[in-house]
Scaffold this active site. Structure first.
Site, PDB file in Angstrom:
ATOM      1  N   HIS A   1      -9.022  88.602 -45.046  1.00 14.70           N
ATOM      2  CA  HIS A   1      -7.929  88.244 -44.135  1.00 14.70           C
ATOM      3  C   HIS A   1      -6.835  87.549 -44.940  1.00 14.70           C
ATOM      4  CE1 HIS A   1     -10.257  84.567 -44.416  1.00 14.70           C
ATOM      5  NE2 HIS A   1      -9.305  83.882 -43.836  1.00 14.70           N
TER       6      HIS A   1
ATOM      7  N   HIS B   1      -5.242  84.656 -45.051  1.00 10.86           N
ATOM      8  CA  HIS B   1      -5.032  83.224 -45.233  1.00 10.86           C
ATOM      9  C   HIS B   1      -4.904  82.997 -46.737  1.00 10.86           C
ATOM     10  CE1 HIS B   1      -6.727  81.658 -41.157  1.00 10.86           C
ATOM     11  NE2 HIS B   1      -5.419  81.623 -41.172  1.00 10.86           N
TER      12      HIS B   1
ATOM     13  N   ASP C   1      -5.806  80.913 -48.913  1.00 11.15           N
ATOM     14  CA  ASP C   1      -6.950  80.598 -49.794  1.00 11.15           C
ATOM     15  C   ASP C   1      -7.757  81.853 -50.145  1.00 11.15           C
ATOM     16  OD1 ASP C   1      -7.703  80.572 -47.087  1.00 11.15           O
ATOM     17  OD2 ASP C   1      -9.365  79.181 -47.398  1.00 11.15           O
ATOM     18  N   HIS C   2      -7.561  82.947 -49.399  1.00  7.04           N
ATOM     19  CA  HIS C   2      -8.295  84.188 -49.683  1.00  7.04           C
ATOM     20  C   HIS C   2      -7.470  85.235 -50.436  1.00  7.04           C
ATOM     21  CE1 HIS C   2     -12.001  83.406 -47.269  1.00  7.04           C
ATOM     22  NE2 HIS C   2     -11.207  82.440 -46.851  1.00  7.04           N
TER      23      HIS C   2
ATOM     24  N   HIS D   1     -12.275  85.297 -36.419  1.00  7.83           N
ATOM     25  CA  HIS D   1     -11.586  84.209 -37.107  1.00  7.83           C
ATOM     26  C   HIS D   1     -10.317  83.915 -36.314  1.00  7.83           C
ATOM     27  CE1 HIS D   1     -10.921  81.546 -40.345  1.00  7.83           C
ATOM     28  NE2 HIS D   1      -9.997  82.233 -40.982  1.00  7.83           N
TER      29      HIS D   1
ATOM     30  N   ASP E   1     -14.171  84.501 -43.704  1.00 12.05           N
ATOM     31  CA  ASP E   1     -14.209  83.413 -42.716  1.00 12.05           C
ATOM     32  C   ASP E   1     -14.541  83.985 -41.347  1.00 12.05           C
ATOM     33  OD1 ASP E   1     -13.400  81.733 -44.691  1.00 12.05           O
ATOM     34  OD2 ASP E   1     -11.354  81.436 -43.939  1.00 12.05           O
TER      35      ASP E   1
HETATM   36 ZN    ZN Z   1      -9.310  81.848 -42.992  1.00 15.46          ZN
END
Ligand code: ZN
Length: 308
Positions: A65, A67, A69-70, A146, A214
């Site tokens: 996804h 976000h 941090d990914h 998520h 997540d």
């Molecule tokens: Zn996430």
């Protein structure tokens, strides 16, 4: 055949000195080695170097996804590929891949001389989608729960026949080119004798690995990871509560999913930085699913086939 999984980053949200943002390398060893990357958080390149794995060989990246941090590690990784004069195509699988990959490529003057191909994967519904297939394996995705469109991925190696030397000897058969035909077509002739593959071979079960990214605990993950050799699940919290529970699982919930799906082994990752005592998380999950570990950065796991 063998799979080696290396956890490059294992923290959720905000990194620490010990834990980088999510990225998992899956090295698949068959005739040739293939390197697949699942998520690509900040610091992925450097973590690759620390792990002693070349990131130049990555041909497919699977983003769960969008976000930061990914995915934030994609930008410097693409820049490095450009500087290193990469030639081969890079496929990026993700929900809304076309939209976000084109936005990333608009962010700077990358000067790419290789092809970047975004591949959109479905992010609604309750069935796994086959998103990639080679001679040796298939990759599936399934939507998860998520706060934004997100999916889990499944790497599933194909079952293969493995010749049983003892059975060959019992039947007075000698090795030769005919065995390749037998494995490929299920039947072959040896000195006028018709042999069926099940008479002299056993099934080497294909390895199955699932990574959730997540997610809250959900039935789709149970479905996707049925009987998997390894489930890598979101284990952000020791215990979810009203304030923190949005779109993530706690370690007990992840363990319940592993138990329901009858997986062989569970590894919890995307752990919140608030936990410094990982044993506490491990122990809580093991009360429900004993074969559980909490991932550490640069942790390596090797999976080998079972012959049944
Ligand atoms: Zn996430």
């Amino acid at each position: 055949m063998m799979i080696v999984i290396t956890f490059l980053g294992t923290v959720s949200g905000i990194p620490t000195k010990e834990r980088s943002h999510p990225a998992i390398v899956l090295e698949y060893f068959s005739k040739h080695k293939e390197t697949l990357l699942f998520d690509c958080g900040e610091g992925t390149q450097v973590q690759f170097m620390k792990a002693g794995i070349s990131f130049m060989q990555v041909e497919k990246i699977f983003i769960t996804h969008w976000h930061a941090d990914h995915f934030a590690g994609l930008i410097p990784l693409l820049a490095t590929y450009s500087l290193e004069k990469r030639k081969n195509e890079l496929k990026i699988f993700a929900p809304e891949a076309t939209k976000f990959v084109s936005k990333i490529l608009e962010l700077g003057y990358f000067g790419l001389r290789f092809k970047v191909t975004p591949i959109d994967v479905p992010f609604s519904g309750n069935e796994p989608s086959l998103i990639d297939e080679t001679k040796n394996y298939r990759i599936f995705s399934i939507p998860v729960e998520h706060t934004v469109p997100a999916v889990a991925y499944c790497f599933h190696e194909k079952d293969r026949w493995s010749i049983d030397e003892e059975k060959l000897r019992e039947k007075g058969l000698k090795r030769g080119r005919w065995l390749r035909k037998l494995k490929e077509e299920g039947v072959a002739t040896y000195q006028g004798q018709v042999i069926r593959v099940e008479e002299v071979a056993r099934i080497r079960k294909g390895l199955k690995v699932v990574y959730t990214g997540d997610t809250k605990p959900c039935e789709n993950v149970v479905k996707l990871s049925k009987d998997a050799d390894l489930l890598i699940h979101d284990g952000t919290f020791l215990e979810v509560d009203e304030a923190n529970g949005k779109g993530h699982a706690d370690v007990a919930q992840a363990a319940e999913v592993a138990k329901k799906a009858n997986v062989k082994r569970l590894i919890l990752t995307n752990i919140s930085r608030r936990y410094t005592n990982l044993m506490e998380l491990e122990e809580r999950a093991r009360e429900i699913f004993p074969s559980t570990q909490v991932a550490r950065d640069l942790m390596r796991v090797t999976l080998r086939n079972e012959i049944v």
